[in-house]
Design a protein around this motif. Sequence first.
Motif, PDB file in Angstrom:
ATOM      1  N   ILE A  61       0.864  -1.183   0.000  1.00  0.00           N
ATOM      2  CA  ILE A  61       0.000   0.000   0.000  1.00  0.00           C
ATOM      3  C   ILE A  61       0.904   1.238   0.000  1.00  0.00           C
ATOM      4  O   ILE A  61       1.672   1.439   0.945  1.00  0.00           O
ATOM      5  N   ALA A  64      -3.307   4.816   1.341  1.00  0.00           N
ATOM      6  CA  ALA A  64      -4.734   4.467   1.167  1.00  0.00           C
ATOM      7  C   ALA A  64      -5.607   5.701   0.967  1.00  0.00           C
ATOM      8  O   ALA A  64      -6.822   5.610   0.986  1.00  0.00           O
ATOM      9  N   GLY A  65      -4.983   6.862   0.814  1.00  0.00           N
ATOM     10  CA  GLY A  65      -5.748   8.092   0.605  1.00  0.00           C
ATOM     11  C   GLY A  65      -6.043   8.775   1.921  1.00  0.00           C
ATOM     12  O   GLY A  65      -5.436   8.476   2.957  1.00  0.00           O
ATOM     13  N   LEU A  66      -6.997   9.684   1.883  1.00  0.00           N
ATOM     14  CA  LEU A  66      -7.365  10.392   3.105  1.00  0.00           C
ATOM     15  C   LEU A  66      -7.939   9.384   4.092  1.00  0.00           C
ATOM     16  O   LEU A  66      -8.525   8.365   3.708  1.00  0.00           O
ATOM     17  N   ASP A  67      -7.757   9.707   5.383  1.00  0.00           N
ATOM     18  CA  ASP A  67      -8.244   8.808   6.426  1.00  0.00           C
ATOM     19  C   ASP A  67      -9.743   9.013   6.587  1.00  0.00           C
ATOM     20  O   ASP A  67     -10.202  10.072   7.054  1.00  0.00           O
ATOM     21  N   LEU A  68     -10.511   7.988   6.209  1.00  0.00           N
ATOM     22  CA  LEU A  68     -11.976   8.111   6.222  1.00  0.00           C
ATOM     23  C   LEU A  68     -12.499   8.363   7.635  1.00  0.00           C
ATOM     24  O   LEU A  68     -13.531   9.006   7.804  1.00  0.00           O
ATOM     25  N   PRO A 109      -4.984   4.869  -4.096  1.00  0.00           N
ATOM     26  CA  PRO A 109      -6.273   5.484  -4.418  1.00  0.00           C
ATOM     27  C   PRO A 109      -6.386   6.932  -3.932  1.00  0.00           C
ATOM     28  O   PRO A 109      -5.723   7.333  -2.963  1.00  0.00           O
ATOM     29  N   ALA A 110      -7.239   7.708  -4.593  1.00  0.00           N
ATOM     30  CA  ALA A 110      -7.709   9.028  -4.145  1.00  0.00           C
ATOM     31  C   ALA A 110      -6.583   9.930  -3.627  1.00  0.00           C
ATOM     32  O   ALA A 110      -5.704  10.322  -4.394  1.00  0.00           O
ATOM     33  N   GLY A 111      -6.603  10.249  -2.322  1.00  0.00           N
ATOM     34  CA  GLY A 111      -5.574  11.154  -1.784  1.00  0.00           C
ATOM     35  C   GLY A 111      -4.158  10.631  -2.010  1.00  0.00           C
ATOM     36  O   GLY A 111      -3.210  11.413  -2.097  1.00  0.00           O
ATOM     37  N   ASN A 135     -10.625   7.813  -7.133  1.00  0.00           N
ATOM     38  CA  ASN A 135     -11.842   6.980  -7.120  1.00  0.00           C
ATOM     39  C   ASN A 135     -12.966   7.586  -6.287  1.00  0.00           C
ATOM     40  O   ASN A 135     -13.896   6.880  -5.885  1.00  0.00           O
ATOM     41  N   GLU A 136     -12.908   8.900  -6.034  1.00  0.00           N
ATOM     42  CA  GLU A 136     -13.871   9.519  -5.111  1.00  0.00           C
ATOM     43  C   GLU A 136     -15.319   9.208  -5.462  1.00  0.00           C
ATOM     44  O   GLU A 136     -16.140   8.953  -4.568  1.00  0.00           O
ATOM     45  N   ILE A 142     -17.039  13.787  -4.199  1.00  0.00           N
ATOM     46  CA  ILE A 142     -16.538  14.458  -5.406  1.00  0.00           C
ATOM     47  C   ILE A 142     -15.119  14.938  -5.155  1.00  0.00           C
ATOM     48  O   ILE A 142     -14.847  15.562  -4.120  1.00  0.00           O
ATOM     49  N   TYR A 251     -19.277   2.879   2.908  1.00  0.00           N
ATOM     50  CA  TYR A 251     -18.011   2.479   2.268  1.00  0.00           C
ATOM     51  C   TYR A 251     -17.066   1.863   3.304  1.00  0.00           C
ATOM     52  O   TYR A 251     -16.460   0.816   3.064  1.00  0.00           O
ATOM     53  N   ARG A 256     -14.622  -2.992   5.989  1.00  0.00           N
ATOM     54  CA  ARG A 256     -14.453  -3.819   7.192  1.00  0.00           C
ATOM     55  C   ARG A 256     -15.020  -5.218   6.978  1.00  0.00           C
ATOM     56  O   ARG A 256     -14.437  -6.201   7.431  1.00  0.00           O
ATOM     57  N   LYS A 258     -15.269  -6.848   4.214  1.00  0.00           N
ATOM     58  CA  LYS A 258     -14.496  -7.581   3.208  1.00  0.00           C
ATOM     59  C   LYS A 258     -13.740  -8.746   3.839  1.00  0.00           C
ATOM     60  O   LYS A 258     -13.606  -9.800   3.262  1.00  0.00           O
ATOM     61  N   LYS A 259     -13.281  -8.498   5.092  1.00  0.00           N
ATOM     62  CA  LYS A 259     -12.465  -9.510   5.779  1.00  0.00           C
ATOM     63  C   LYS A 259     -13.300 -10.673   6.307  1.00  0.00           C
ATOM     64  O   LYS A 259     -12.849 -11.793   6.337  1.00  0.00           O
TER      65      LYS A 259
HETATM   66  C1  LIG Z   1     -17.741  15.506   0.022  1.00  0.00           C
HETATM   67  C2  LIG Z   1     -16.750  16.595   0.023  1.00  0.00           C
HETATM   68  C3  LIG Z   1     -15.537  16.316  -0.799  1.00  0.00           C
HETATM   69  C4  LIG Z   1     -14.641  15.339  -0.107  1.00  0.00           C
HETATM   70  C5  LIG Z   1     -13.423  15.098  -0.910  1.00  0.00           C
HETATM   71  C6  LIG Z   1     -12.574  14.106  -0.212  1.00  0.00           C
HETATM   72  C7  LIG Z   1     -11.545  13.530  -1.118  1.00  0.00           C
HETATM   73  C8  LIG Z   1     -11.224  12.175  -0.626  1.00  0.00           C
HETATM   74  C9  LIG Z   1     -10.100  11.588  -0.866  1.00  0.00           C
HETATM   75  C10 LIG Z   1      -9.765  10.255  -0.298  1.00  0.00           C
HETATM   76  O1  LIG Z   1      -8.624   9.898  -0.293  1.00  0.00           O
HETATM   77  S1  LIG Z   1     -11.011   9.281   0.349  1.00  0.00           S
HETATM   78  C11 LIG Z   1     -10.228   7.715   0.726  1.00  0.00           C
HETATM   79  C12 LIG Z   1     -10.123   6.883  -0.506  1.00  0.00           C
HETATM   80  N1  LIG Z   1      -9.465   5.653  -0.209  1.00  0.00           N
HETATM   81  C13 LIG Z   1      -9.926   4.479  -0.593  1.00  0.00           C
HETATM   82  O2  LIG Z   1     -10.932   4.362  -1.263  1.00  0.00           O
HETATM   83  C14 LIG Z   1      -9.122   3.278  -0.177  1.00  0.00           C
HETATM   84  C15 LIG Z   1      -9.907   2.395   0.722  1.00  0.00           C
HETATM   85  N2  LIG Z   1      -9.106   1.252   1.149  1.00  0.00           N
HETATM   86  C16 LIG Z   1      -8.852   0.192   0.361  1.00  0.00           C
HETATM   87  O3  LIG Z   1      -9.217   0.106  -0.783  1.00  0.00           O
HETATM   88  C17 LIG Z   1      -8.073  -0.925   0.998  1.00  0.00           C
HETATM   89  O4  LIG Z   1      -8.161  -0.790   2.383  1.00  0.00           O
HETATM   90  C18 LIG Z   1      -6.579  -0.959   0.581  1.00  0.00           C
HETATM   91  C19 LIG Z   1      -5.899   0.388   0.777  1.00  0.00           C
HETATM   92  C20 LIG Z   1      -6.466  -1.394  -0.889  1.00  0.00           C
HETATM   93  C21 LIG Z   1      -5.858  -2.009   1.481  1.00  0.00           C
HETATM   94  O5  LIG Z   1      -6.525  -3.222   1.407  1.00  0.00           O
HETATM   95  P1  LIG Z   1      -6.214  -4.340   2.504  1.00  0.00           P
HETATM   96  O6  LIG Z   1      -7.034  -5.535   2.133  1.00  0.00           O
HETATM   97  O7  LIG Z   1      -4.753  -4.532   2.656  1.00  0.00           O
HETATM   98  O8  LIG Z   1      -6.692  -3.710   3.889  1.00  0.00           O
HETATM   99  P2  LIG Z   1      -8.195  -3.550   4.428  1.00  0.00           P
HETATM  100  O9  LIG Z   1      -8.570  -4.799   5.156  1.00  0.00           O
HETATM  101  O10 LIG Z   1      -9.105  -3.114   3.340  1.00  0.00           O
HETATM  102  O11 LIG Z   1      -8.038  -2.338   5.444  1.00  0.00           O
HETATM  103  C22 LIG Z   1      -7.404  -2.504   6.714  1.00  0.00           C
HETATM  104  C23 LIG Z   1      -8.038  -1.523   7.707  1.00  0.00           C
HETATM  105  O12 LIG Z   1      -7.792  -0.203   7.240  1.00  0.00           O
HETATM  106  C24 LIG Z   1      -9.030   0.502   7.098  1.00  0.00           C
HETATM  107  N3  LIG Z   1      -8.899   1.474   5.988  1.00  0.00           N
HETATM  108  C25 LIG Z   1      -8.630   1.219   4.713  1.00  0.00           C
HETATM  109  N4  LIG Z   1      -8.561   2.356   4.006  1.00  0.00           N
HETATM  110  C26 LIG Z   1      -8.804   3.362   4.869  1.00  0.00           C
HETATM  111  C27 LIG Z   1      -8.884   4.771   4.745  1.00  0.00           C
HETATM  112  N5  LIG Z   1      -8.676   5.405   3.568  1.00  0.00           N
HETATM  113  N6  LIG Z   1      -9.163   5.490   5.827  1.00  0.00           N
HETATM  114  C28 LIG Z   1      -9.367   4.895   7.029  1.00  0.00           C
HETATM  115  N7  LIG Z   1      -9.311   3.554   7.212  1.00  0.00           N
HETATM  116  C29 LIG Z   1      -9.030   2.797   6.146  1.00  0.00           C
HETATM  117  C30 LIG Z   1     -10.038  -0.595   6.817  1.00  0.00           C
HETATM  118  O13 LIG Z   1     -11.340  -0.140   7.106  1.00  0.00           O
HETATM  119  C31 LIG Z   1      -9.553  -1.676   7.750  1.00  0.00           C
HETATM  120  O14 LIG Z   1      -9.977  -1.324   9.045  1.00  0.00           O
HETATM  121  P3  LIG Z   1     -10.374  -2.443  10.123  1.00  0.00           P
HETATM  122  O15 LIG Z   1     -11.424  -3.310   9.492  1.00  0.00           O
HETATM  123  O16 LIG Z   1      -9.098  -3.196  10.394  1.00  0.00           O
HETATM  124  O17 LIG Z   1     -10.884  -1.663  11.284  1.00  0.00           O
END
Ligand SMILES: CCCCCCC/C=C/C(=O)SCCNC(=O)CCNC(=O)[C@H](O)C(C)(C)COP(=O)(O)OP(=O)(O)OC[C@H]1O[C@@H](n2cnc3c(N)ncnc32)[C@H](O)[C@@H]1OP(=O)(O)O
Length: 260
Positions: A61, A64-68, A109-111, A135-136, A142, A251, A256, A258-259
Amino acid sequence: MSHRVLVEAGPAAGVAVLKFRNPPVNALSLEMLMELVISLEKLENDKAVRGIVITAENPGIFLAGLDLTEMCGRNPAHYAKYWEAVQELWLRLYQSSKVLVAAINGACPAGGCLASLTCDYRVMADNPKYTIGLNETQLGIIAPFWFKDTLVNTVGHRAAEQALQLGTLFPPAKALQVGIVDQVVPEEQLQSAALSVMAQWLAIPDHARQLTKTMMRKPTVDQLVKQREADIQSFVGLISQDSIQRALQTYLQKLRQKKG
Ligand SMILES: CCCCCCC/C=C/C(=O)SCCNC(=O)CCNC(=O)[C@H](O)C(C)(C)COP(=O)(O)OP(=O)(O)OC[C@H]1O[C@@H](n2cnc3c(N)ncnc32)[C@H](O)[C@@H]1OP(=O)(O)O
């Protein structure tokens, strides 16, 4: 002392390597953003450093982008503080006088994609599990205008529009074809390829390259600088909406589940 960002001297003179290490997925939490800004400021002020390779400490990784979790269930003051930190990171990276080369060794992805797009050159490991893109829309949100502009400046308007509307996450070969990355190499050659391209960029006199970079990027930077506060208020307004909060919660739950 930074815990989530590691800065090492590179094997070549004048090159530093900045590594993301924020387990489990290198999400851009508020703390991570602040540590990145401080590390970048130190590097920017270090005259001995001419180039920075940006990568993840552990392959798999990149970011993973911004912290959701920073954008769900918090209050408006927190959203404002978080968004200001996101803006600050983008401004530091996009205006850096150093040569930035992203060595993308995982999901982006994204951020994460945005951070890599601020670099001067992107090399991606040829692993079909790794994808990159803004991928927002897939999250029901958006990409802000400055995310969009950074992508447009890299791949052009038509490719950016299609990628943004669909929220496409491109595997390496497709990312290369669209121009979102500049080079795809076997995973074991990623760091050497990044250093090799860095050497080519460092062969150009700094002042000429830096002024050219500023000339190319200033109009995009100015767009955000002149409406920074309005952009924060717009983010706070949108992210606080019930429909957006529901979309992000759904999302996160999907991630979560997925596991299980
Ligand atoms: C509306 C106004 C405008 C807003 C604009 C905002 C612009 C936003 C930009 C962004 O960046 S939004 C975030 C986009 N990111 C994603 O879509 C990535 C999401 N994550 C994944 O696809 C996968 O987690 C991964 C990175 C490919 C890794 O996969 P892997 O199978 O190795 O791990 P997971 O089991 O999926 O995740 C482990 C753990 O981490 C948590 N997590 C994953 N990504 C994030 C995240 N971006 N923020 C916070 N937490 C994240 C996931 O939920 C798992 O948590 P637990 O289940 O262990 O609690």
